[in-house]
Design an enzyme around this catalytic site. Structure first.
Site, PDB file in Angstrom:
ATOM      1  N   ARG A  59     -53.202  -1.134  16.337  1.00 50.09           N
ATOM      2  CA  ARG A  59     -54.330  -1.566  17.157  1.00 50.09           C
ATOM      3  C   ARG A  59     -54.272  -1.020  18.579  1.00 50.09           C
ATOM      4  O   ARG A  59     -55.283  -1.055  19.293  1.00 50.09           O
ATOM      5  CB  ARG A  59     -54.375  -3.101  17.179  1.00 50.09           C
ATOM      6  CG  ARG A  59     -54.732  -3.699  15.815  1.00 50.09           C
ATOM      7  CD  ARG A  59     -54.741  -5.210  15.832  1.00 50.09           C
ATOM      8  NE  ARG A  59     -53.389  -5.760  15.942  1.00 50.09           N
ATOM      9  CZ  ARG A  59     -53.126  -7.064  15.911  1.00 50.09           C
ATOM     10  NH1 ARG A  59     -54.108  -7.939  15.795  1.00 50.09           N
ATOM     11  NH2 ARG A  59     -51.880  -7.490  15.994  1.00 50.09           N
ATOM     12  N   ASP A 195     -35.904  -5.060   1.156  1.00 52.81           N
ATOM     13  CA  ASP A 195     -34.906  -5.899   1.808  1.00 52.81           C
ATOM     14  C   ASP A 195     -33.859  -4.949   2.372  1.00 52.81           C
ATOM     15  O   ASP A 195     -33.082  -4.354   1.621  1.00 52.81           O
ATOM     16  CB  ASP A 195     -34.273  -6.866   0.800  1.00 52.81           C
ATOM     17  CG  ASP A 195     -33.311  -7.842   1.454  1.00 52.81           C
ATOM     18  OD1 ASP A 195     -32.834  -7.548   2.578  1.00 52.81           O
ATOM     19  OD2 ASP A 195     -33.026  -8.898   0.866  1.00 52.81           O
ATOM     20  N   HIS A 196     -33.829  -4.778   3.688  1.00 51.32           N
ATOM     21  CA  HIS A 196     -32.988  -3.745   4.277  1.00 51.32           C
ATOM     22  C   HIS A 196     -31.508  -3.975   4.033  1.00 51.32           C
ATOM     23  O   HIS A 196     -30.700  -3.062   4.165  1.00 51.32           O
ATOM     24  CB  HIS A 196     -33.272  -3.616   5.783  1.00 51.32           C
ATOM     25  CG  HIS A 196     -32.804  -4.786   6.599  1.00 51.32           C
ATOM     26  ND1 HIS A 196     -33.611  -5.861   6.884  1.00 51.32           N
ATOM     27  CD2 HIS A 196     -31.618  -5.045   7.184  1.00 51.32           C
ATOM     28  CE1 HIS A 196     -32.941  -6.727   7.622  1.00 51.32           C
ATOM     29  NE2 HIS A 196     -31.734  -6.262   7.818  1.00 51.32           N
ATOM     30  N   HIS A 258     -32.161 -12.010   1.610  1.00 53.15           N
ATOM     31  CA  HIS A 258     -30.865 -11.368   1.831  1.00 53.15           C
ATOM     32  C   HIS A 258     -29.749 -11.995   0.981  1.00 53.15           C
ATOM     33  O   HIS A 258     -29.057 -11.320   0.214  1.00 53.15           O
ATOM     34  CB  HIS A 258     -30.448 -11.455   3.296  1.00 53.15           C
ATOM     35  CG  HIS A 258     -31.355 -10.742   4.238  1.00 53.15           C
ATOM     36  ND1 HIS A 258     -32.102  -9.651   3.866  1.00 53.15           N
ATOM     37  CD2 HIS A 258     -31.630 -10.943   5.548  1.00 53.15           C
ATOM     38  CE1 HIS A 258     -32.799  -9.221   4.906  1.00 53.15           C
ATOM     39  NE2 HIS A 258     -32.529  -9.992   5.933  1.00 53.15           N
ATOM     40  N   LYS A 358     -27.333 -18.497  13.331  1.00 50.72           N
ATOM     41  CA  LYS A 358     -27.451 -17.810  14.617  1.00 50.72           C
ATOM     42  C   LYS A 358     -26.413 -18.371  15.594  1.00 50.72           C
ATOM     43  O   LYS A 358     -25.948 -19.497  15.459  1.00 50.72           O
ATOM     44  CB  LYS A 358     -28.851 -18.022  15.196  1.00 50.72           C
ATOM     45  CG  LYS A 358     -29.990 -17.460  14.358  1.00 50.72           C
ATOM     46  CD  LYS A 358     -30.111 -15.973  14.532  1.00 50.72           C
ATOM     47  CE  LYS A 358     -31.384 -15.426  13.913  1.00 50.72           C
ATOM     48  NZ  LYS A 358     -31.461 -13.962  14.009  1.00 50.72           N
TER      49      LYS A 358
END
Length: 510
Positions: A59, A195-196, A258, A358
């Protein structure tokens, strides 16, 4: 190191097919940090066709020249190796930019014209793959627009494929609805849910390790394995993703994709071949075999946490609720631990413990397979009063490798045992190749190998496992958040989860 899936002579060293890649969301972080560097690395390794082009769609009001200048400015910081200026110039000439809104039919009409020009100029043979590097709310919209414009039809041997980023849905119902929406305009074989994590060498090597080594597969079952631990720990907080993360949380963000990919590769039965559907059939069976959680199971077999201020560290880390774009009374979890049971012949009675969070004490991702202790009886008249179980650790990050621990006699006249580690690190044996984790996945898409991409049934099976957790946690908001300090290994309840079974989390160095 090649995995069994790539050892077919038809694929070894084969460049991707001639094609045009259309990146929706071309001005976003994913494109500049991962996709463009990965494509450059493929070109450097001669795995990208010389008949290749990129059209970026976003955009932002940019010209093609401005888009190229922006990429040139960013690329050195994300490559991990010196930039080859000649190769980069070749690469840039194949990039164009198209500005517009993703829900505007006129954008797709202009895109068709640009694709025709690109095909003639760069001889891409009419093959196309679209990469949806956009917010999940646009996945269905873009696919529908492409389908309506006839841009997904495969004719005269020309292929059309769509790579969809995660998160694929927010729960079982939304994932099912998105699958249905995509299937209205294309076949399942055209959909590549990425999925990296599966682009990491060690993850790909799980199948090679299990099925190419005769010493491990015979003991890869309930007779010899006591339990399995999977840890995905991050030291970072939510950084600038607070707006997204506060509506998702650790469970949605990490577990159905993952972590369940890691579980399915670790636990799957040997496939009949390394063809994509043969492998994914076995992965799907594992996900369907995970025992469903009852409401009571959610309360006793799962733990959620949220980090607060750091305690006793030199660098102060703010609490999750103090992060940008996070609600001051947020009930979103930043940590999840749970105990799973896989209800099949191989794994009956073997618990799988997983945790992810995290602001943990160290950045580590690993799969730890702990074997059963041998009988102690033979050592009854010695100084040995305890046997440490053998553990096999598949380390995924920060360093990729495999470690096996076993007992050996320590020197001296008395029978005493010590633990010895045998280690294999990828960097030591094969060197370090610059990688973003996306190279293998995009190359596989270009050659039509969907082995490392999720199928619709896998996605929905994963969501079906975690949906009871989402329901219970929504009905019973946490009362003790935050319940672990930033920089720690998570809430005490996660330790208690294993302690009730007479086990504990593997100690992590660092």
């Amino acid at each position: 190191m090649a995995t069994p899936a790539t050892q077919d002579l038809r694929q070894t060293g084969r460049p991707g097919d001639p094609c045009t890649m259309v990146i929706f969301g071309a001005t976003g972080d994913l494109t500049r940090r991962k996709l463009i560097p990965a494509l450059y690395n493929l070109a450097k390794e001669n795995l990208l066709s010389r008949e290749f082009a990129i059209i970026g769609v976003a955009r932002n009001e940019l010209t093609t020249e401005q888009f190229r200048e922006s990429l040139t400015k960013d690329i050195p910081g994300f490559l991990g190796c010196p930039l080859d200026n000649d190769l980069w110039e070749w690469f840039l000439k194949r990039i164009t930019y198209l500005q517009g809104e993703f829900n505007d039919p006129q954008v797709y009409a202009r895109l068709q014209g640009e694709l025709q020009r690109t095909e003639k100029e760069h001889m891409t043979h009419g093959n196309l793959f679209y990469y949806l590097a956009v917010a999940p709310t646009f996945f269905g919209e873009i696919a529908t627009q492409l389908g309506t414009a006839g841009m997904l039809a495969e004719e005269d041997g020309k292929w059309r494929r769509v790579i969809v980023e995660k998160p694929f849905g927010r729960d079982l119902d939304s994932a099912h609805a998105l699958n249905q929406q995509l299937r209205k305009v294309m076949g399942e074989s055209q959909i590549y849910r990425i999925d990296h994590y599966l682009g990491k060498e060690t993850v790909q090597n799980i199948m090679a390790f299990r099925f190419a080594n005769g010493i491990f597969e015979p003991i890869w079952n309930r007779r010899y394995i006591d339990h399995v631990q999977i840890t995905v720990a991050e030291t970072v907080g939510v950084e600038q993703r607070g707006g997204y993360y506060d509506t998702a949380g650790a469970l949605r963000d990490m577990v159905p994709n993952h972590i369940f990919q890691l579980i399915s590769l670790t636990a799957m039965e040997p496939p009949i071949s390394f063809q994509a559907d043969a492998v994914r059939d076995e992965q799907a069976k594992i996900l369907h075999a995970i025992q469903p959680f009852t409401a009571e199971d959610v309360l006793t077999h799962t733990v959620r946490g949220q980090y607060g201020d750091s305690v006793g560290t030199d660098t102060r880390m703010p609490a999750y609720r103090a992060e940008p774009q996070v609600l001051a009374d947020s009930a979103t979890e930043t940590y999840v631990a749970m105990k799973l049971q896989i209800d099949n012949w191989r794994w009956a009675g073997v618990p799988f413990y997983l945790r992810t969070g995290k602001r943990m004490a160290a950045r580590h991702t690993y799969i730890a397979v702990e074997f059963r202790r041998p009988p102690l009886r033979i050592f009854r008249d010695t100084a040995v009063d305890h046997l440490t179980p053998n553990t096999l650790v598949i380390q995924i990050q920060p360093e990729e490798g495999i470690k096996l621990s076993f007992a050996a006699k320590t020197p001296g006249p008395i029978m005493r045992l010590g633990t010895v580690d045998m280690k294999f690190n990828y960097a030591d044996y094969f060197g370090v190749t610059p990688s973003t984790g996306y190279e293998r996945l995009m190359h596989d898409c270009m050659i039509g190998d969907a082995t490392l991409f999720q199928r619709a049934d896998q996605v929905e099976a994963g969501w079906s496992v975690v949906t009871p957790l989402l329901d219970v946690w929504k009905a019973l908001p946490p009362r003790n958040f935050p319940n672990y300090p930033a920089g720690s290994w998570g809430p005490k309840e996660a330790d208690d989860l294993l302690a009730r079974d007479g086990r504990k989390w593997r100690a992590v160095e660092g």
